[in-house]
Structure formats: C-alpha cells, structure tokens
Scaffold this motif. Sequence first.
Motif, PDB file in Angstrom:
ATOM      1  N   HIS A  92       0.861  -1.180   0.000  1.00  8.61           N
ATOM      2  CA  HIS A  92       0.000   0.000   0.000  1.00  8.61           C
ATOM      3  C   HIS A  92       0.897   1.229   0.000  1.00  8.61           C
ATOM      4  CE1 HIS A  92      -3.805  -2.108   1.818  1.00  8.61           C
ATOM      5  NE2 HIS A  92      -3.248  -2.795   0.841  1.00  8.61           N
TER       6      HIS A  92
ATOM      7  N   ASP B  57       0.032   4.348  -0.323  1.00  3.98           N
ATOM      8  CA  ASP B  57      -0.572   5.495   0.349  1.00  3.98           C
ATOM      9  C   ASP B  57      -1.847   5.058   1.055  1.00  3.98           C
ATOM     10  OD1 ASP B  57      -2.537   5.274  -1.671  1.00  3.98           O
ATOM     11  OD2 ASP B  57      -1.505   6.749  -2.930  1.00  3.98           O
ATOM     12  N   ARG B  58      -2.457   5.968   1.779  1.00  7.20           N
ATOM     13  CA  ARG B  58      -3.667   5.628   2.527  1.00  7.20           C
ATOM     14  C   ARG B  58      -4.867   5.412   1.623  1.00  7.20           C
ATOM     15  NH1 ARG B  58      -0.395   8.283   5.774  1.00  7.20           N
ATOM     16  NH2 ARG B  58      -0.285   7.726   8.001  1.00  7.20           N
ATOM     17  N   ASP B  59      -4.825   5.920   0.412  1.00  9.40           N
ATOM     18  CA  ASP B  59      -5.920   5.646  -0.527  1.00  9.40           C
ATOM     19  C   ASP B  59      -5.994   4.155  -0.830  1.00  9.40           C
ATOM     20  OD1 ASP B  59      -6.651   8.290  -0.638  1.00  9.40           O
ATOM     21  OD2 ASP B  59      -5.567   8.710  -2.507  1.00  9.40           O
TER      22      ASP B  59
ATOM     23  N   GLN C  99      -7.486   2.522   2.114  1.00 14.09           N
ATOM     24  CA  GLN C  99      -8.916   2.802   2.185  1.00 14.09           C
ATOM     25  C   GLN C  99      -9.688   1.893   1.235  1.00 14.09           C
ATOM     26  OE1 GLN C  99     -10.464   5.262   4.249  1.00 14.09           O
ATOM     27  NE2 GLN C  99     -12.285   4.131   3.633  1.00 14.09           N
ATOM     28  N   SER C 100      -9.159   1.685   0.046  1.00 11.40           N
ATOM     29  CA  SER C 100      -9.802   0.783  -0.920  1.00 11.40           C
ATOM     30  C   SER C 100      -9.841  -0.632  -0.378  1.00 11.40           C
ATOM     31  CB  SER C 100      -9.053   0.820  -2.249  1.00 11.40           C
ATOM     32  OG  SER C 100      -9.129   2.097  -2.837  1.00 11.40           O
TER      33      SER C 100
END
Length: 199
Positions: free
Chosen positions: A63, A65-67, A70-71
Amino acid sequence: KASCLRAPVNSNVRRRCDYMSHTTPSIRGGAVELRYPEYADLECVFATFGDPEVMKFVNGALHVDRDASQSFLTAARASWIVGLDLHWTIERIADRYPIGMFRWHLKKADLEIGYALRREVWGHGYAKDAAMAVFSYYLRDVRLSRIWAHVPVQNPRSISVLKATGLHVVTVDTCTRSSVEGSHHNQEGTLLEHRNGNA
C-alpha cells in the motif's frame, strides 16, 4: 498472507456494511479480539500493508498510500456480505488498539487462513492468540473438513505459530505470489493443515 480485494462498492453496499458492523460476532482469544473491520482502522491497515518488512510475507501489493488502504478496507467490509472471504480486524483487548488483519476464505468444507500484524507488535504472541481463536471457533463446526494455510519458507516464525495452534506441515511447494511491487513470481511455501475428525 492476505489478499487485497478491489471490488466496487455502491451506497447500498455501504449501508449494509454499516449495518453489519453492529450485528456481526467477534471472536476472542488470549489478548486479542477479532472483529468486523471499521473505517477507523485505516491507520492500522496502512501501518500493516504499507510496511515493506511486513509485506515480505504477505501475498499482495504494498500500500503506497492511505488511498490504497482505504480501498482495501472498503472491500474488506464488503466481503462480509457474501460471507465466504472474510477480513477481520485484530484488536488488542487491553487498550482496544487495532494491531493487524486476519483473513479466512471458506470454500465448501475447506477454510484457508492468513494474517498480517503491524510490525510494532511482533513477538508478543498476538498472532498465535488470533490463530487459536479462529482454530477453536471452527473446530466446533462439524461441516468443516480442513483448516489450512500457505506460508513462505522465509517466514519460520509464522510456521511455528501455526504449528503451535494444531496445524501440521504437509509439504513444501512452489506457488505464484504477488510482490510488493505488484509483479508476480514463484516462491517456495510451506503448506500446513488440520483435518477435522468430525467431518
């Protein structure tokens, strides 16, 4: 080991996920509790799957990034609607601190399990507590014939954890895994299983 789900989630599914957060059971074992994943677990998911050291042992892309986290979290919540491929948040009971994710995939009478913990909590026995909780929970199900896991040979600590819960080494083989860069490669892994004598 964990799988990274990327399913489209519409507003109806989101409402059902929110409903399930209040109705799904939790499983306790030792110092941890496995529960339905909440959006508030985002930092835990990113700390776990965004860590290259953790992802050396996890089947999935890093991952970045946090996006991405989040997904993953959105899809993990949606997976409960089908009920065959479930992601649980592992929470430390003492301070209600999310420390990782546990996954099980049920196919007919076979249950595949896997987990990933944020690196800061390694070495405290939480993985064993979580695995034992799931193991004990499913041993009561007479319809289940087998619990199994596939662990990279480079992860002897997880192999030891699963052996301590009652799984036995069956073989060492080669399987296709996703790397942290998102590419695919062959990797040696240890297959462990427990067969339910009641099945």
